[in-house]
Design a protein around this motif. Sequence first.
Motif, mmCIF file in Angstrom:
data_model
loop_
_atom_site.group_PDB
_atom_site.id
_atom_site.type_symbol
_atom_site.label_atom_id
_atom_site.label_comp_id
_atom_site.label_asym_id
_atom_site.label_seq_id
_atom_site.Cartn_x
_atom_site.Cartn_y
_atom_site.Cartn_z
ATOM 1 N N GLY A 93 7.155 24.674 9.244
ATOM 2 C CA GLY A 93 6.949 25.898 10.015
ATOM 3 C C GLY A 93 6.110 25.696 11.267
ATOM 4 O O GLY A 93 5.717 24.574 11.621
ATOM 5 N N ALA A 94 5.815 26.802 11.892
ATOM 6 C CA ALA A 94 5.050 26.794 13.145
ATOM 7 C C ALA A 94 3.648 26.226 12.966
ATOM 8 O O ALA A 94 3.046 25.746 13.924
ATOM 9 C CB ALA A 94 4.971 28.208 13.712
ATOM 10 N N TRP A 95 3.137 26.213 11.733
ATOM 11 C CA TRP A 95 1.802 25.655 11.495
ATOM 12 C C TRP A 95 1.752 24.167 11.871
ATOM 13 O O TRP A 95 0.678 23.626 12.111
ATOM 14 C CB TRP A 95 1.360 25.857 10.045
ATOM 15 N N GLY A 96 2.895 23.520 11.947
ATOM 16 C CA GLY A 96 2.942 22.111 12.325
ATOM 17 C C GLY A 96 2.420 21.847 13.724
ATOM 18 O O GLY A 96 2.006 20.727 14.037
ATOM 19 N N TRP A 97 2.430 22.875 14.561
ATOM 20 C CA TRP A 97 1.900 22.716 15.923
ATOM 21 C C TRP A 97 0.393 22.492 15.915
ATOM 22 O O TRP A 97 -0.183 22.078 16.915
ATOM 23 C CB TRP A 97 2.273 23.914 16.794
ATOM 24 N N LEU A 98 -0.256 22.727 14.770
ATOM 25 C CA LEU A 98 -1.685 22.419 14.655
ATOM 26 C C LEU A 98 -1.924 20.915 14.793
ATOM 27 O O LEU A 98 -3.041 20.477 15.034
ATOM 28 C CB LEU A 98 -2.239 22.914 13.316
ATOM 29 N N GLY A 99 -0.863 20.145 14.667
ATOM 30 C CA GLY A 99 -0.955 18.713 14.894
ATOM 31 C C GLY A 99 -1.464 18.377 16.287
ATOM 32 O O GLY A 99 -2.030 17.305 16.507
ATOM 33 N N LEU A 100 -1.265 19.296 17.230
ATOM 34 C CA LEU A 100 -1.787 19.080 18.586
ATOM 35 C C LEU A 100 -3.308 18.946 18.578
ATOM 36 O O LEU A 100 -3.868 18.182 19.364
ATOM 37 C CB LEU A 100 -1.358 20.221 19.518
ATOM 38 N N MET A 101 -3.970 19.689 17.670
ATOM 39 C CA MET A 101 -5.428 19.578 17.571
ATOM 40 C C MET A 101 -5.821 18.207 17.031
ATOM 41 O O MET A 101 -6.801 17.624 17.482
ATOM 42 C CB MET A 101 -5.998 20.686 16.692
ATOM 43 N N LEU A 102 -5.059 17.692 16.070
ATOM 44 C CA LEU A 102 -5.345 16.363 15.548
ATOM 45 C C LEU A 102 -5.172 15.305 16.632
ATOM 46 O O LEU A 102 -5.986 14.388 16.753
ATOM 47 C CB LEU A 102 -4.431 16.041 14.362
ATOM 48 N N ILE A 103 -4.113 15.441 17.412
ATOM 49 C CA ILE A 103 -3.875 14.497 18.505
ATOM 50 C C ILE A 103 -5.021 14.556 19.512
ATOM 51 O O ILE A 103 -5.533 13.524 19.953
ATOM 52 C CB ILE A 103 -2.523 14.778 19.193
ATOM 53 N N ALA A 104 -5.449 15.753 19.860
ATOM 54 C CA ALA A 104 -6.534 15.916 20.841
ATOM 55 C C ALA A 104 -7.852 15.340 20.332
ATOM 56 O O ALA A 104 -8.533 14.613 21.057
ATOM 57 C CB ALA A 104 -6.705 17.392 21.198
ATOM 58 N N THR A 105 -8.212 15.638 19.078
ATOM 59 C CA THR A 105 -9.477 15.121 18.552
ATOM 60 C C THR A 105 -9.417 13.604 18.391
ATOM 61 O O THR A 105 -10.420 12.919 18.573
ATOM 62 C CB THR A 105 -9.872 15.784 17.218
ATOM 63 N N GLY A 106 -8.239 13.080 18.081
ATOM 64 C CA GLY A 106 -8.087 11.628 18.001
ATOM 65 C C GLY A 106 -8.191 10.973 19.364
ATOM 66 O O GLY A 106 -8.835 9.936 19.527
ATOM 67 N N ALA A 107 -7.567 11.572 20.361
ATOM 68 C CA ALA A 107 -7.590 11.021 21.717
ATOM 69 C C ALA A 107 -8.995 11.064 22.313
ATOM 70 O O ALA A 107 -9.419 10.127 22.996
ATOM 71 C CB ALA A 107 -6.617 11.777 22.614
ATOM 72 N N MET A 108 -9.721 12.136 22.058
ATOM 73 C CA MET A 108 -11.083 12.267 22.593
ATOM 74 C C MET A 108 -12.119 11.560 21.725
ATOM 75 O O MET A 108 -13.261 11.384 22.142
ATOM 76 C CB MET A 108 -11.469 13.741 22.718
ATOM 77 N N ARG A 109 -11.710 11.209 20.496
ATOM 78 C CA ARG A 109 -12.597 10.595 19.507
ATOM 79 C C ARG A 109 -13.815 11.466 19.231
ATOM 80 O O ARG A 109 -14.918 10.985 18.973
ATOM 81 C CB ARG A 109 -12.991 9.181 19.928
ATOM 82 N N PHE A 110 -13.585 12.772 19.262
ATOM 83 C CA PHE A 110 -14.648 13.736 18.988
ATOM 84 C C PHE A 110 -14.071 14.874 18.158
ATOM 85 O O PHE A 110 -13.044 15.450 18.511
ATOM 86 C CB PHE A 110 -15.234 14.297 20.284
ATOM 87 N N CYS A 111 -14.747 15.196 17.050
ATOM 88 C CA CYS A 111 -14.324 16.303 16.192
ATOM 89 C C CYS A 111 -15.472 17.300 16.069
ATOM 90 O O CYS A 111 -16.528 16.974 15.530
ATOM 91 C CB CYS A 111 -13.935 15.779 14.814
ATOM 92 N N PRO A 112 -15.269 18.523 16.569
ATOM 93 C CA PRO A 112 -16.330 19.522 16.492
ATOM 94 C C PRO A 112 -16.711 19.883 15.053
ATOM 95 O O PRO A 112 -17.869 20.188 14.769
ATOM 96 C CB PRO A 112 -15.772 20.748 17.220
ATOM 97 N N VAL A 113 -15.774 19.818 14.131
ATOM 98 C CA VAL A 113 -16.071 20.126 12.727
ATOM 99 C C VAL A 113 -17.016 19.075 12.152
ATOM 100 O O VAL A 113 -17.939 19.412 11.404
ATOM 101 C CB VAL A 113 -14.770 20.228 11.897
ATOM 102 N N TYR A 114 -16.809 17.814 12.500
ATOM 103 C CA TYR A 114 -17.727 16.768 12.059
ATOM 104 C C TYR A 114 -19.136 17.062 12.559
ATOM 105 O O TYR A 114 -20.108 16.844 11.846
ATOM 106 C CB TYR A 114 -17.291 15.395 12.586
ATOM 107 N N THR A 115 -19.257 17.538 13.792
ATOM 108 C CA THR A 115 -20.564 17.850 14.370
ATOM 109 C C THR A 115 -21.259 18.945 13.563
ATOM 110 O O THR A 115 -22.452 18.855 13.287
ATOM 111 C CB THR A 115 -20.418 18.278 15.840
ATOM 112 N N LEU A 116 -20.507 19.971 13.177
ATOM 113 C CA LEU A 116 -21.078 21.070 12.390
ATOM 114 C C LEU A 116 -21.697 20.585 11.092
ATOM 115 O O LEU A 116 -22.712 21.101 10.635
ATOM 116 C CB LEU A 116 -20.013 22.121 12.078
ATOM 117 N N PHE A 117 -21.062 19.592 10.474
ATOM 118 C CA PHE A 117 -21.519 19.098 9.184
ATOM 119 C C PHE A 117 -22.323 17.794 9.277
ATOM 120 O O PHE A 117 -22.690 17.211 8.270
ATOM 121 C CB PHE A 117 -20.328 18.917 8.236
ATOM 122 N N GLY A 118 -22.586 17.349 10.508
ATOM 123 C CA GLY A 118 -23.377 16.144 10.704
ATOM 124 C C GLY A 118 -22.679 14.875 10.230
ATOM 125 O O GLY A 118 -23.335 13.925 9.821
ATOM 126 N N LYS A 119 -21.372 14.859 10.255
ATOM 127 C CA LYS A 119 -20.590 13.709 9.796
ATOM 128 C C LYS A 119 -20.094 12.887 10.976
ATOM 129 O O LYS A 119 -19.984 13.374 12.090
ATOM 130 C CB LYS A 119 -19.379 14.167 8.965
#
Length: 68
Positions: free
Chosen positions: A30-56
């Motif tokens: 389904g359309a939820w697959g477009w969330l893969g764009l966020m994975l691509i972006a966080t991988g390309a930037m090598r930065f994950c805001p969720v990791y920052t929230l949890f100190g990981k």
Amino acid sequence: METNVGKLDCTLRVLVGLLMVIFAATEIIGAWGWLGLMLIATGAMRFCPVYTLFGKSTERMDKHSKHS
């Protein structure tokens, strides 16, 4: 901006993200697959805001293993 996504994590994010986007574009999933764009972006930037929230960080694992 400090990186918090290690090399393996980065590779997996981009690959899974690409598969999700391809499957969404071909209507295999389904359309939820477009969330893969966020994975691509966080991988390309090598930065994950969720990791920052949890100190990981998977970047620390990469740096630590280099010294072993």
